[in-house]
Design a protein around this motif. Structure first.
Motif, PDB file in Angstrom:
ATOM      1  N   GLU A  21      78.140  46.498  90.191  1.00  0.00           N
ATOM      2  CA  GLU A  21      77.122  45.684  90.858  1.00  0.00           C
ATOM      3  C   GLU A  21      76.445  46.459  91.987  1.00  0.00           C
ATOM      4  O   GLU A  21      75.232  46.344  92.199  1.00  0.00           O
ATOM      5  CB  GLU A  21      77.761  44.410  91.408  1.00  0.00           C
ATOM      6  CG  GLU A  21      76.803  43.466  92.098  1.00  0.00           C
ATOM      7  CD  GLU A  21      77.490  42.220  92.633  1.00  0.00           C
ATOM      8  OE1 GLU A  21      76.832  41.448  93.357  1.00  0.00           O
ATOM      9  OE2 GLU A  21      78.691  42.015  92.327  1.00  0.00           O
ATOM     10  N   ASP A  24      74.126  49.062  90.539  1.00  0.00           N
ATOM     11  CA  ASP A  24      72.890  48.420  90.053  1.00  0.00           C
ATOM     12  C   ASP A  24      71.842  48.335  91.155  1.00  0.00           C
ATOM     13  O   ASP A  24      70.641  48.487  90.899  1.00  0.00           O
ATOM     14  CB  ASP A  24      73.185  47.031  89.508  1.00  0.00           C
ATOM     15  CG  ASP A  24      73.880  47.064  88.153  1.00  0.00           C
ATOM     16  OD1 ASP A  24      73.838  48.121  87.499  1.00  0.00           O
ATOM     17  OD2 ASP A  24      74.473  46.040  87.761  1.00  0.00           O
ATOM     18  N   TYR A 296      82.533  40.948  98.501  1.00  0.00           N
ATOM     19  CA  TYR A 296      81.348  41.176  97.680  1.00  0.00           C
ATOM     20  C   TYR A 296      80.078  41.175  98.530  1.00  0.00           C
ATOM     21  O   TYR A 296      79.197  42.018  98.363  1.00  0.00           O
ATOM     22  CB  TYR A 296      81.253  40.106  96.586  1.00  0.00           C
ATOM     23  CG  TYR A 296      82.251  40.297  95.471  1.00  0.00           C
ATOM     24  CD1 TYR A 296      82.065  41.296  94.521  1.00  0.00           C
ATOM     25  CD2 TYR A 296      83.372  39.492  95.364  1.00  0.00           C
ATOM     26  CE1 TYR A 296      82.977  41.486  93.494  1.00  0.00           C
ATOM     27  CE2 TYR A 296      84.295  39.675  94.333  1.00  0.00           C
ATOM     28  CZ  TYR A 296      84.091  40.668  93.396  1.00  0.00           C
ATOM     29  OH  TYR A 296      84.994  40.858  92.387  1.00  0.00           O
ATOM     30  N   ARG A 300      77.556  44.445  99.114  1.00  0.00           N
ATOM     31  CA  ARG A 300      76.143  44.386  98.727  1.00  0.00           C
ATOM     32  C   ARG A 300      75.242  44.743  99.901  1.00  0.00           C
ATOM     33  O   ARG A 300      74.274  45.491  99.746  1.00  0.00           O
ATOM     34  CB  ARG A 300      75.804  42.985  98.201  1.00  0.00           C
ATOM     35  CG  ARG A 300      76.312  42.716  96.778  1.00  0.00           C
ATOM     36  CD  ARG A 300      75.658  41.478  96.198  1.00  0.00           C
ATOM     37  NE  ARG A 300      76.039  40.271  96.936  1.00  0.00           N
ATOM     38  CZ  ARG A 300      77.073  39.498  96.609  1.00  0.00           C
ATOM     39  NH1 ARG A 300      77.838  39.794  95.566  1.00  0.00           N
ATOM     40  NH2 ARG A 300      77.354  38.422  97.324  1.00  0.00           N
TER      41      ARG A 300
END
Length: 326
Positions: A21, A24, A296, A300
């Protein structure tokens, strides 16, 4: 269109590297190559690389790697600590260094409180008893220590240390702190913190000592035999900074001999510790695998900040979060 994106080097994707993630997010603006693939043909890939995204100090920004990257413009580090980077040397190559300040503070303050509470209330020991298939009755001697009304000493009152103080206020603790620079009177009043000019005074009075300093020559070995001997025998040491801030040999002796009650550590040196290291077998030690920033949401935000800084460097724009060493 993708061919127009600048190239960036990362360590790897997966358990030992970056989450898919997170990668990405990077791929939205960069063409990514993993270190293992890069090493298959560094002469081919090296001239294309304009950014290195460092995660958990990997890939190491050493001369052996940087010599293959003539087009490199930035080493973008995930996290605040840059003790693993030779910033003057990297800058001498015309390469900028960035980090991710602020974004990690909440998650790191949370893990400090989690470690403190888990150690104080013997959470891990209680879990083991509860799930043990041989358990037939619950022990009444699984006693912890009170957090409410205790004295908390925070060494390092930067952004993370201050957020630890904010969280601790809800437990009606007395908060002491030591820092290179004293916080403003308004900051102190907001969390009810008292400044200790001498770290010795903080160590003598605190029931819990939390280390929230950056690693530097001044803080390496900050807590050793002398400092531990000043602490209460009922005190707990919590370290969420860097492993080298604590003399681990001194800590082992203090824990074995009852100089202090316990230690709760999110960081060690090295990481992970050798499997025969005495810290791993002591019953009064709680260790987590450097997960202070591992949520998370935080990851990010960190990766997005890394990307924003790297893009600015690649485009020769003002670089946010650039690290310079005077």
């Amino acid at each position: 269109m993708g061919d127009d994106k600048p190239w960036a080097l990362i360590s790897e994707v997966g358990e030992q590297g970056l989450l898919e993630e997170a990668v990405d997010i990077m791929r939205q603006h960069f063409q990514i190559i993993c270190h293992e693939d890069f090493l298959k043909n560094p002469q081919l890939h090296g001239p294309k690389i304009q950014a290195v995204f460092q995660w958990n100090a990997c890939p190491a920004a050493e001369p052996s790697l940087l010599s293959f990257l003539p087009s490199l413009k930035v080493v973008s580090n995930g996290g605040v600590g840059i003790d693993h980077l030779d910033v003057p040397y990297i800058n001498s190559l015309g390469v900028k260094v960035t980090n991710t300040p602020g974004v990690v503070s909440n998650a790191t303050a949370d893990i400090a409180m989690a470690l403190l509470l888990a150690s104080a209330r013997t959470i891990v020991e209680g879990h083991k008893v509860s799930v043990d298939p041989t358990t037939r009755h619950l022990p009444q001697n699984l006693l912890g220590v009170e957090v409410t009304g205790s004295t908390l000493g925070i060494i390092g009152m930067g952004d993370i240390g201050y957020k630890i103080a904010q969280r601790s206020k809800g437990f009606d603790v007395k908060i002491l702190y030591h820092n290179r620079r004293r916080r403003s009177v308004e900051d102190e009043r907001a969390v009810g913190a008292t400044y200790c000019k001498n770290v010795e005074d903080l160590l003598k009075e605190s029931d819990f000592v939390v280390l929230a300093v950056n690693l530097s020559p001044e803080t390496t070995g900050l807590i050793s035999h002398r400092e531990l001997s000043l602490m209460k025998p009922t005190a707990t040491l919590v370290n969420i900074s860097r492993g080298l801030v604590v003399d681990q040999d001194a800590l082992v002796k203090a824990l074995q001999s009852g100089v202090i009650r316990a230690a709760a550590l999110d960081v060690t040196h090295p990481e992970p510790l050798p499997r025969d290291h005495p810290l791993l077998s002591l019953p009064n030690v709680l260790i987590t695998p450097h997960v202070g920033t591992n949520t998370y949401a935080t990851i990010r935000r960190m990766v997005q900040m890394m990307v924003d800084s790297a893009l600015a460097a690649v485009k020769d724009q003002p670089v946010p979060n650039e690290v310079t060493v005077k």
